[in-house]
Scaffold this motif. Structure first.
Motif, PDB file in Angstrom:
ATOM      1  N   LEU A  60       0.842  -1.195   0.000  1.00  0.00           N
ATOM      2  CA  LEU A  60       0.000   0.000   0.000  1.00  0.00           C
ATOM      3  C   LEU A  60       0.875   1.242   0.000  1.00  0.00           C
ATOM      4  O   LEU A  60       1.832   1.332   0.758  1.00  0.00           O
ATOM      5  N   ARG A  61       0.526   2.173  -0.874  1.00  0.00           N
ATOM      6  CA  ARG A  61       1.172   3.488  -0.883  1.00  0.00           C
ATOM      7  C   ARG A  61       0.092   4.497  -0.527  1.00  0.00           C
ATOM      8  O   ARG A  61      -0.961   4.535  -1.155  1.00  0.00           O
ATOM      9  N   VAL A  62       0.358   5.296   0.492  1.00  0.00           N
ATOM     10  CA  VAL A  62      -0.589   6.317   0.936  1.00  0.00           C
ATOM     11  C   VAL A  62       0.028   7.679   0.637  1.00  0.00           C
ATOM     12  O   VAL A  62       1.065   8.023   1.194  1.00  0.00           O
ATOM     13  N   VAL A  63      -0.589   8.410  -0.270  1.00  0.00           N
ATOM     14  CA  VAL A  63      -0.154   9.771  -0.588  1.00  0.00           C
ATOM     15  C   VAL A  63      -0.935  10.695   0.339  1.00  0.00           C
ATOM     16  O   VAL A  63      -2.163  10.694   0.336  1.00  0.00           O
ATOM     17  N   LEU A  64      -0.217  11.447   1.143  1.00  0.00           N
ATOM     18  CA  LEU A  64      -0.841  12.311   2.138  1.00  0.00           C
ATOM     19  C   LEU A  64      -1.285  13.635   1.535  1.00  0.00           C
ATOM     20  O   LEU A  64      -0.656  14.133   0.605  1.00  0.00           O
ATOM     21  N   MET A  65      -2.332  14.202   2.091  1.00  0.00           N
ATOM     22  CA  MET A  65      -2.799  15.512   1.641  1.00  0.00           C
ATOM     23  C   MET A  65      -1.721  16.570   1.868  1.00  0.00           C
ATOM     24  O   MET A  65      -1.658  17.547   1.136  1.00  0.00           O
ATOM     25  N   SER A  66      -0.860  16.339   2.840  1.00  0.00           N
ATOM     26  CA  SER A  66       0.215  17.288   3.138  1.00  0.00           C
ATOM     27  C   SER A  66       1.381  17.179   2.158  1.00  0.00           C
ATOM     28  O   SER A  66       2.297  17.981   2.200  1.00  0.00           O
ATOM     29  N   GLY A  67       1.347  16.148   1.289  1.00  0.00           N
ATOM     30  CA  GLY A  67       2.347  16.037   0.248  1.00  0.00           C
ATOM     31  C   GLY A  67       3.312  14.881   0.374  1.00  0.00           C
ATOM     32  O   GLY A  67       3.980  14.538  -0.576  1.00  0.00           O
TER      33      GLY A  67
ATOM     34  N   GLU B 245       4.385  10.734   1.479  1.00  0.00           N
ATOM     35  CA  GLU B 245       3.819   9.423   1.204  1.00  0.00           C
ATOM     36  C   GLU B 245       4.312   8.442   2.243  1.00  0.00           C
ATOM     37  O   GLU B 245       5.396   8.595   2.803  1.00  0.00           O
ATOM     38  N   LEU B 246       3.487   7.440   2.509  1.00  0.00           N
ATOM     39  CA  LEU B 246       3.816   6.367   3.429  1.00  0.00           C
ATOM     40  C   LEU B 246       3.618   5.048   2.711  1.00  0.00           C
ATOM     41  O   LEU B 246       2.718   4.917   1.875  1.00  0.00           O
ATOM     42  N   LEU B 247       4.434   4.056   3.056  1.00  0.00           N
ATOM     43  CA  LEU B 247       4.307   2.720   2.489  1.00  0.00           C
ATOM     44  C   LEU B 247       3.999   1.748   3.619  1.00  0.00           C
ATOM     45  O   LEU B 247       4.582   1.849   4.708  1.00  0.00           O
TER      46      LEU B 247
END
Length: 76
Positions: free
Chosen positions: A26-33, A35-37
């Motif tokens: 899973l790659r999570v692109v944050l609204m703040s810019g 990303e987390l994996l």
């Protein structure tokens, strides 16, 4: 304000979970810019909170159940 997201590249074996170091699915692109994996386990564990802060979630956990392309018909 309009945010344009570029298409995400597929996750590879080199992409590792930010929580435990396992392979990321899973790659999570944050609204703040940023990303987390996450691996599938931690992605499920943190999903409710991630949905609150994510601009986009790329979920490739279906690959865990897929047969390898090289698998014979008996193995599929």
């Amino acid at each position: 304000m309009t945010t344009v997201l570029t298409p995400a590249s597929p996750l590879t074996a080199a992409d590792r979970c930010d929580r435990c170091g396992a392979q990321a699915y899973l790659r999570v692109v944050l609204m703040s810019g940023g990303e987390l994996l996450f691996c599938a386990h931690h992605g499920r564990k943190f999903e409710p909170e991630l949905k609150k802060i994510a601009a986009e979630i790329q979920d490739e956990t279906e690959r865990l159940n897929a047969s390898p392309a090289s698998a014979s018909d008996e193995e599929r």
